[in-house]
Design a protein around this motif. Structure first.
Motif, PDB file in Angstrom:
ATOM      1  N   GLY A 251       0.781  -1.228   0.000  1.00  6.64           N
ATOM      2  CA  GLY A 251       0.000   0.000   0.000  1.00  6.64           C
ATOM      3  C   GLY A 251       0.813   1.277   0.000  1.00  6.64           C
ATOM      4  O   GLY A 251       0.240   2.364  -0.061  1.00  6.64           O
ATOM      5  N   TRP A 252       2.138   1.164   0.040  1.00  7.47           N
ATOM      6  CA  TRP A 252       3.008   2.333   0.061  1.00  7.47           C
ATOM      7  C   TRP A 252       3.737   2.453  -1.269  1.00  7.47           C
ATOM      8  O   TRP A 252       4.025   1.452  -1.933  1.00  7.47           O
ATOM      9  CB  TRP A 252       4.023   2.228   1.201  1.00  7.47           C
ATOM     10  N   LYS A 253       4.042   3.682  -1.668  1.00  8.98           N
ATOM     11  CA  LYS A 253       4.723   3.920  -2.936  1.00  8.98           C
ATOM     12  C   LYS A 253       5.796   4.989  -2.752  1.00  8.98           C
ATOM     13  O   LYS A 253       5.752   5.770  -1.789  1.00  8.98           O
ATOM     14  CB  LYS A 253       3.726   4.366  -4.015  1.00  8.98           C
ATOM     15  N   PRO A 254       6.768   5.060  -3.682  1.00  9.48           N
ATOM     16  CA  PRO A 254       7.814   6.074  -3.551  1.00  9.48           C
ATOM     17  C   PRO A 254       7.247   7.492  -3.677  1.00  9.48           C
ATOM     18  O   PRO A 254       6.337   7.741  -4.470  1.00  9.48           O
ATOM     19  CB  PRO A 254       8.755   5.770  -4.719  1.00  9.48           C
ATOM     20  N   LEU A 255       7.803   8.392  -2.899  1.00  7.57           N
ATOM     21  CA  LEU A 255       7.505   9.821  -2.996  1.00  7.57           C
ATOM     22  C   LEU A 255       8.795  10.511  -3.402  1.00  7.57           C
ATOM     23  O   LEU A 255       9.725  10.635  -2.599  1.00  7.57           O
ATOM     24  CB  LEU A 255       7.003  10.356  -1.653  1.00  7.57           C
ATOM     25  N   THR A 256       8.877  10.921  -4.664  1.00  8.61           N
ATOM     26  CA  THR A 256      10.103  11.532  -5.178  1.00  8.61           C
ATOM     27  C   THR A 256       9.811  12.969  -5.606  1.00  8.61           C
ATOM     28  O   THR A 256       8.650  13.375  -5.743  1.00  8.61           O
ATOM     29  CB  THR A 256      10.662  10.736  -6.363  1.00  8.61           C
ATOM     30  N   PHE A 257      10.894  13.716  -5.836  1.00  8.69           N
ATOM     31  CA  PHE A 257      10.783  15.133  -6.136  1.00  8.69           C
ATOM     32  C   PHE A 257      11.534  15.430  -7.433  1.00  8.69           C
ATOM     33  O   PHE A 257      12.644  14.934  -7.645  1.00  8.69           O
ATOM     34  CB  PHE A 257      11.331  15.958  -4.970  1.00  8.69           C
ATOM     35  N   LYS A 258      10.923  16.244  -8.261  1.00  3.98           N
ATOM     36  CA  LYS A 258      11.358  16.440  -9.646  1.00  3.98           C
ATOM     37  C   LYS A 258      12.828  16.822  -9.768  1.00  3.98           C
ATOM     38  O   LYS A 258      13.535  16.348 -10.657  1.00  3.98           O
ATOM     39  CB  LYS A 258      10.467  17.497 -10.300  1.00  3.98           C
ATOM     40  N   HIS A 259      13.314  17.686  -8.892  1.00  2.00           N
ATOM     41  CA  HIS A 259      14.666  18.230  -9.051  1.00  2.00           C
ATOM     42  C   HIS A 259      15.682  17.575  -8.117  1.00  2.00           C
ATOM     43  O   HIS A 259      16.773  18.112  -7.918  1.00  2.00           O
ATOM     44  CB  HIS A 259      14.643  19.736  -8.843  1.00  2.00           C
ATOM     45  N   ILE A 260      15.331  16.430  -7.513  1.00  2.00           N
ATOM     46  CA  ILE A 260      16.254  15.741  -6.612  1.00  2.00           C
ATOM     47  C   ILE A 260      16.541  14.361  -7.188  1.00  2.00           C
ATOM     48  O   ILE A 260      15.728  13.436  -7.058  1.00  2.00           O
ATOM     49  CB  ILE A 260      15.677  15.632  -5.188  1.00  2.00           C
ATOM     50  N   PRO A 261      17.689  14.181  -7.843  1.00  4.14           N
ATOM     51  CA  PRO A 261      17.961  12.911  -8.531  1.00  4.14           C
ATOM     52  C   PRO A 261      18.343  11.764  -7.600  1.00  4.14           C
ATOM     53  O   PRO A 261      18.146  10.596  -7.929  1.00  4.14           O
ATOM     54  CB  PRO A 261      19.119  13.263  -9.471  1.00  4.14           C
ATOM     55  N   GLN A 262      18.920  12.090  -6.437  1.00  6.69           N
ATOM     56  CA  GLN A 262      19.361  11.049  -5.517  1.00  6.69           C
ATOM     57  C   GLN A 262      18.240  10.700  -4.542  1.00  6.69           C
ATOM     58  O   GLN A 262      17.719  11.589  -3.852  1.00  6.69           O
ATOM     59  CB  GLN A 262      20.594  11.508  -4.739  1.00  6.69           C
ATOM     60  N   HIS A 263      17.883   9.430  -4.480  1.00  6.89           N
ATOM     61  CA  HIS A 263      16.755   9.008  -3.653  1.00  6.89           C
ATOM     62  C   HIS A 263      17.226   8.220  -2.429  1.00  6.89           C
ATOM     63  O   HIS A 263      18.190   7.455  -2.502  1.00  6.89           O
ATOM     64  CB  HIS A 263      15.795   8.149  -4.478  1.00  6.89           C
ATOM     65  N   THR A 264      16.527   8.416  -1.335  1.00  4.71           N
ATOM     66  CA  THR A 264      16.765   7.649  -0.124  1.00  4.71           C
ATOM     67  C   THR A 264      16.400   6.184  -0.368  1.00  4.71           C
ATOM     68  O   THR A 264      15.441   5.896  -1.077  1.00  4.71           O
ATOM     69  CB  THR A 264      15.942   8.233   1.031  1.00  4.71           C
ATOM     70  N   GLU A 265      17.137   5.288   0.244  1.00  2.00           N
ATOM     71  CA  GLU A 265      16.892   3.851   0.070  1.00  2.00           C
ATOM     72  C   GLU A 265      16.050   3.329   1.228  1.00  2.00           C
ATOM     73  O   GLU A 265      16.405   3.493   2.392  1.00  2.00           O
ATOM     74  CB  GLU A 265      18.226   3.105   0.015  1.00  2.00           C
ATOM     75  N   TYR A 266      14.929   2.685   0.879  1.00  3.73           N
ATOM     76  CA  TYR A 266      14.026   2.112   1.884  1.00  3.73           C
ATOM     77  C   TYR A 266      13.964   0.606   1.708  1.00  3.73           C
ATOM     78  O   TYR A 266      13.731   0.106   0.604  1.00  3.73           O
ATOM     79  CB  TYR A 266      12.619   2.711   1.749  1.00  3.73           C
ATOM     80  N   THR A 267      14.158  -0.110   2.798  1.00  4.46           N
ATOM     81  CA  THR A 267      14.069  -1.564   2.771  1.00  4.46           C
ATOM     82  C   THR A 267      13.347  -2.039   4.034  1.00  4.46           C
ATOM     83  O   THR A 267      13.285  -1.320   5.045  1.00  4.46           O
ATOM     84  CB  THR A 267      15.465  -2.218   2.729  1.00  4.46           C
ATOM     85  N   LEU A 268      12.797  -3.234   3.961  1.00  2.00           N
ATOM     86  CA  LEU A 268      12.173  -3.862   5.118  1.00  2.00           C
ATOM     87  C   LEU A 268      13.206  -4.765   5.784  1.00  2.00           C
ATOM     88  O   LEU A 268      13.801  -5.631   5.132  1.00  2.00           O
ATOM     89  CB  LEU A 268      10.952  -4.667   4.692  1.00  2.00           C
TER      90      LEU A 268
END
Length: 210
Positions: free
Chosen positions: A15-32
């Motif tokens: 039920g959860w999805k990534p929340l990203t931002f247009k001008h930020i190319p580097q994304h935080t890594e989420y794992t269970l």
């Protein structure tokens, strides 16, 4: 946010999805991952990056006013500063967004929101509340986000005293919205969690429980 029911691994919670931002190319890594105390939890690691995990909802705030969560931060953002854009990074934050409510906005603001819908395919949130772990602002601080006054920051944890410890919270988001904006909230549109370090160029690790 029943993360403890999930299996450890790289897949996102149900039920959860990534929340990203247009001008930020580097994304935080989420794992269970499996935690000795609370079972399966979300592990977030930011390395000069920013993104979140979002659960879209459609809830009447007055019917579901209480938000409960737990988190554990491994480190602070040394240059974090809730008053400055350059310091708008936190090892742990929870974001509550509220559905676009045109009847509450000025004509100018409605034009801006319509333009944003054309660009992004949907209306941005009407407003938001951020619950944050800040480096130095006192617990209880309520302040506008340095990028937009439509988002208010609530400092619920501060400094190093409780690092590497699980911390549990409960907030009345209707009361907090009234305190922040002086009116009752529109419908709740989403809940997000985020660990970010893009503005400061630092790194952070946090765990999020149910």
């Amino acid at each position: 946010g029943a993360f403890s029911r999930e299996k450890p691994g790289p897949l996102l919670p149900t039920g959860w999805k990534p929340l990203t931002f247009k001008h930020i190319p580097q994304h935080t890594e989420y794992t269970l991952v499996r935690d000795a105390e609370f079972g399966v939890v979300v592990r977030a690691e930011a390395r000069q990056s920013a993104s979140g995990l979002l659960r879209a909802v459609d809830l009447v705030a007055s019917e579901r006013p209480l938000l409960r969560w737990r988190w554990k931060a491994e480190n602070l953002i040394a240059a974090g500063d809730v008053t400055r854009q350059e310091g708008d990074d936190y090892p742990a934050r929870i974001y509550v967004s509220f559905r676009y409510a045109p009847e509450r906005m000025s004509v100018v603001d409605r034009v801006k929101y319509t333009a944003a819908r054309v660009l992004y395919g949907e209306y941005p949130p009407h407003a938001g509340l951020n619950y944050i772990w800040d480096a130095k602002a006192p617990v209880g601080t309520v302040i506008a986000n340095p990028f937009t006054d439509r988002v208010k920051m609530f400092v619920v944890e501060s400094g190093p005293q409780h690092l590497r410890q699980w911390r549990t919270y409960e907030r009345d988001i209707v009361a907090d919205y009234r305190k922040a904006f002086g009116e009752d909230p529109p419908a709740i549109a989403g809940i997000a969690l985020m660990t970010d370090a893009d503005n400061t160029g630092e790194s952070a690790v946090a765990l999020y429980g149910d």
